[in-house]
Design a protein around this motif. Structure first.
Motif, PDB file in Angstrom:
ATOM      1  N   GLN A   1       0.837  -1.198   0.000  1.00 51.94           N
ATOM      2  CA  GLN A   1       0.000   0.000   0.000  1.00 51.94           C
ATOM      3  C   GLN A   1       0.881   1.260   0.000  1.00 51.94           C
ATOM      4  O   GLN A   1       0.654   2.201  -0.753  1.00 51.94           O
ATOM      5  CB  GLN A   1      -0.894  -0.031   1.237  1.00 51.94           C
ATOM      6  N   ARG A   2       1.900   1.263   0.851  1.00 54.22           N
ATOM      7  CA  ARG A   2       2.830   2.395   0.922  1.00 54.22           C
ATOM      8  C   ARG A   2       3.560   2.581  -0.408  1.00 54.22           C
ATOM      9  O   ARG A   2       3.767   3.692  -0.880  1.00 54.22           O
ATOM     10  CB  ARG A   2       3.860   2.169   2.027  1.00 54.22           C
TER      11      ARG A   2
ATOM     12  N   SER B   1       1.365   3.787  -3.239  1.00 54.69           N
ATOM     13  CA  SER B   1       1.145   5.213  -3.022  1.00 54.69           C
ATOM     14  C   SER B   1       2.332   6.008  -3.574  1.00 54.69           C
ATOM     15  O   SER B   1       2.164   7.010  -4.263  1.00 54.69           O
ATOM     16  CB  SER B   1       0.957   5.469  -1.530  1.00 54.69           C
TER      17      SER B   1
ATOM     18  N   SER C   1       2.343   5.799  -7.421  1.00 55.03           N
ATOM     19  CA  SER C   1       1.286   6.580  -8.054  1.00 55.03           C
ATOM     20  C   SER C   1       1.545   8.078  -7.901  1.00 55.03           C
ATOM     21  O   SER C   1       0.981   8.882  -8.629  1.00 55.03           O
ATOM     22  CB  SER C   1      -0.078   6.213  -7.469  1.00 55.03           C
TER      23      SER C   1
ATOM     24  N   ARG D   1       0.701  10.001  -5.525  1.00 52.19           N
ATOM     25  CA  ARG D   1      -0.358  10.755  -4.835  1.00 52.19           C
ATOM     26  C   ARG D   1       0.099  11.073  -3.423  1.00 52.19           C
ATOM     27  O   ARG D   1       0.302  10.177  -2.615  1.00 52.19           O
ATOM     28  CB  ARG D   1      -1.641   9.927  -4.780  1.00 52.19           C
ATOM     29  N   LYS D   2       0.263  12.361  -3.153  1.00 51.79           N
ATOM     30  CA  LYS D   2       0.741  12.747  -1.820  1.00 51.79           C
ATOM     31  C   LYS D   2      -0.360  13.377  -0.989  1.00 51.79           C
ATOM     32  O   LYS D   2      -0.287  13.409   0.219  1.00 51.79           O
ATOM     33  CB  LYS D   2       1.894  13.753  -1.945  1.00 51.79           C
TER      34      LYS D   2
ATOM     35  N   PRO E   1      -7.638   9.285  -0.566  1.00 49.81           N
ATOM     36  CA  PRO E   1      -6.989   8.175  -1.254  1.00 49.81           C
ATOM     37  C   PRO E   1      -7.730   7.832  -2.558  1.00 49.81           C
ATOM     38  O   PRO E   1      -8.955   7.905  -2.607  1.00 49.81           O
ATOM     39  CB  PRO E   1      -7.094   7.016  -0.263  1.00 49.81           C
ATOM     40  N   SER E   2      -6.969   7.489  -3.583  1.00 51.92           N
ATOM     41  CA  SER E   2      -7.563   7.094  -4.857  1.00 51.92           C
ATOM     42  C   SER E   2      -8.274   5.755  -4.665  1.00 51.92           C
ATOM     43  O   SER E   2      -8.018   5.044  -3.682  1.00 51.92           O
ATOM     44  CB  SER E   2      -6.453   6.936  -5.896  1.00 51.92           C
TER      45      SER E   2
ATOM     46  N   LEU F   1      -5.722   3.074  -3.965  1.00 54.96           N
ATOM     47  CA  LEU F   1      -5.150   3.025  -2.611  1.00 54.96           C
ATOM     48  C   LEU F   1      -6.195   2.613  -1.577  1.00 54.96           C
ATOM     49  O   LEU F   1      -5.876   1.925  -0.603  1.00 54.96           O
ATOM     50  CB  LEU F   1      -4.522   4.367  -2.249  1.00 54.96           C
TER      51      LEU F   1
ATOM     52  N   ARG G   1      -8.168   1.895   8.759  1.00 56.02           N
ATOM     53  CA  ARG G   1      -6.902   2.192   8.063  1.00 56.02           C
ATOM     54  C   ARG G   1      -5.775   1.780   9.008  1.00 56.02           C
ATOM     55  O   ARG G   1      -5.618   2.359  10.082  1.00 56.02           O
ATOM     56  CB  ARG G   1      -6.819   3.672   7.708  1.00 56.02           C
TER      57      ARG G   1
ATOM     58  N   ASN H   1       7.796   7.008   1.889  1.00 53.25           N
ATOM     59  CA  ASN H   1       6.354   7.285   1.848  1.00 53.25           C
ATOM     60  C   ASN H   1       5.864   7.758   3.215  1.00 53.25           C
ATOM     61  O   ASN H   1       5.089   8.707   3.323  1.00 53.25           O
ATOM     62  CB  ASN H   1       5.594   6.043   1.388  1.00 53.25           C
TER      63      ASN H   1
ATOM     64  N   THR I   1       4.102  11.421   4.330  1.00 56.99           N
ATOM     65  CA  THR I   1       2.849  11.540   5.076  1.00 56.99           C
ATOM     66  C   THR I   1       3.060  12.336   6.357  1.00 56.99           C
ATOM     67  O   THR I   1       2.255  13.194   6.714  1.00 56.99           O
ATOM     68  CB  THR I   1       2.319  10.130   5.417  1.00 56.99           C
TER      69      THR I   1
END
Ligand SMILES: [Zn+2]
Ligand SMILES: [Zn+2]
Length: 340
Positions: A155-156, A159, A162, A164-165, A169-170, A173, A205, A252, A256
């Motif tokens: 998952q990390r 992310s 992709s 995406r920061k 979440p898309s 994700l 999550r 990642n 975050t």
């Protein structure tokens, strides 16, 4: 255990015992006469190595097979003319999840993977990259029974791949997060978070550290941002084993963390409680010791995030940015947050 020779699981059973030739043969038979593309072959081999659990069967065989896979991925990802370069590059990024302990993920592979991704993005743009790379959904299809730790790392890494920061979440994700929660519920149906004591839910999550003592993501952030003796920083609060994050998974987490810290800084500024560079430096040192990261890397990431917020209308952060720049200018060769 009854024989599973006729079931589809036979292929993965054979792969656990290292019978690579047999796996390939059975997979071809299963797909009829259609020949696999290079992209499909790489994904199948990635899944096969992921299913060879460390410590079970022939660990030397596993390490050798993983090394061969990494070599193939590196060669393809470096060759920008190959149409499978994005798929290989993304699998190279995801390869950290092949070592759930995070101990054997070399920094050099991470550096190569990030550089290859940047070259591919520069050459073909984001749309081509996203079309070419292996998606989270594809990973979930080939790894339906992956461990919670493996899925958490994936998952990390998805992310990171992709790019995406920020924001919600898309769907990709979100699906990875659900798969992680499902794996935690499978392995620990009666379990709960050691921080808030809430039982696991399918939509939670979750973050799975290397020791396996899972926490809610938000509880983890609150824990590492909160007060604690320095000796416990970087250790699981339940078993006191170190939390180990492989290089890209760590980067990642860094993103975050710094994003959350700069959002908090913006809120503080708006409320008239300014945070100074010293506060940020202390945060970087604290987060660094929790995730095994260099404070200077956290500092640089944080500065970028603050600048981004300033550009997006958080004008109040500009004054803080200039304070940081002043502190940096005073240092002989760039700021060293640990010295502040
Ligand atoms: Zn919790
Ligand atoms: Zn633990």
């Amino acid at each position: 255990m009854p024989t599973n020779r006729k079931r589809p699981a036979a292929a993965s059973e054979a792969s656990r015992t290292g019978k690579r030739g047999k796996v390939r043969c059975r997979q071809r038979q299963g797909k009829g006469s259609k020949k696999r593309t290079v992209r499909e072959q790489l994904l199948v081999e990635f899944a096969a190595v992921a299913k060879l659990e460390p410590g079970r069967g022939t660990s030397r065989g596993r390490a050798g097979r993983r090394a061969r896979l990494l070599r193939s991925l590196l060669a393809i990802a470096r060759d920008l003319r190959r149409k499978d370069a994005a798929a290989a590059c993304s699998l190279l990024i995801y390869s950290e999840a092949l070592e759930p302990e995070g101990l054997e993920s070399p920094e050099a592979v991470a550096v190569e993977a990030v550089a290859a991704r940047r070259r591919l993005l520069n050459r073909g743009g984001r749309k081509l990259w996203d079309q070419g790379r292996i998606s989270g959904q594809e990973l979930l299809e080939v790894l339906p029974n992956a461990s919670a730790r493996c899925l958490c790392l994936l998952q990390r890494l998805v992310s990171l791949a992709s790019g995406r920061k920020h924001g919600e979440p898309s769907p990709e994700l979100a699906a990875m997060a659900l798969a992680t929660a499902a794996a935690v519920l499978r392995s620990d149906p009666e379990g709960s978070c050691a921080i808030c004591l809430e039982a696991w839910s399918p939509t939670a999550r979750l973050l799975v550290p290397s020791c396996g003592h899972t926490l809610h993501v938000d509880c983890f952030w609150a824990m590492i941002a909160g007060p604690c003796s320095q000796a416990m920083r970087g250790l699981c609060r339940t078993c006191r084993r170190p939390s180990i994050w492989s290089p890209l998974a760590r980067s990642n987490l860094r993103c975050t963390l710094t994003s959350a810290a700069s959002a908090a800084a913006a809120r503080c500024q708006e409320a008239g409680e300014a945070m100074g560079p010293g506060d940020f430096a202390a945060l970087c040192v604290q987060f660094g010791s929790e995730i095994g990261d260099r404070p200077s890397d956290l500092w640089n990431e944080l500065k970028q995030d603050l600048a981004r917020r300033s550009i997006r209308g958080f004008g109040c952060v500009s004054s803080l940015l200039s304070l940081i720049d002043e502190a940096e200018a005073q240092a002989a060769d760039g700021i060293a947050p640990e010295d502040l």
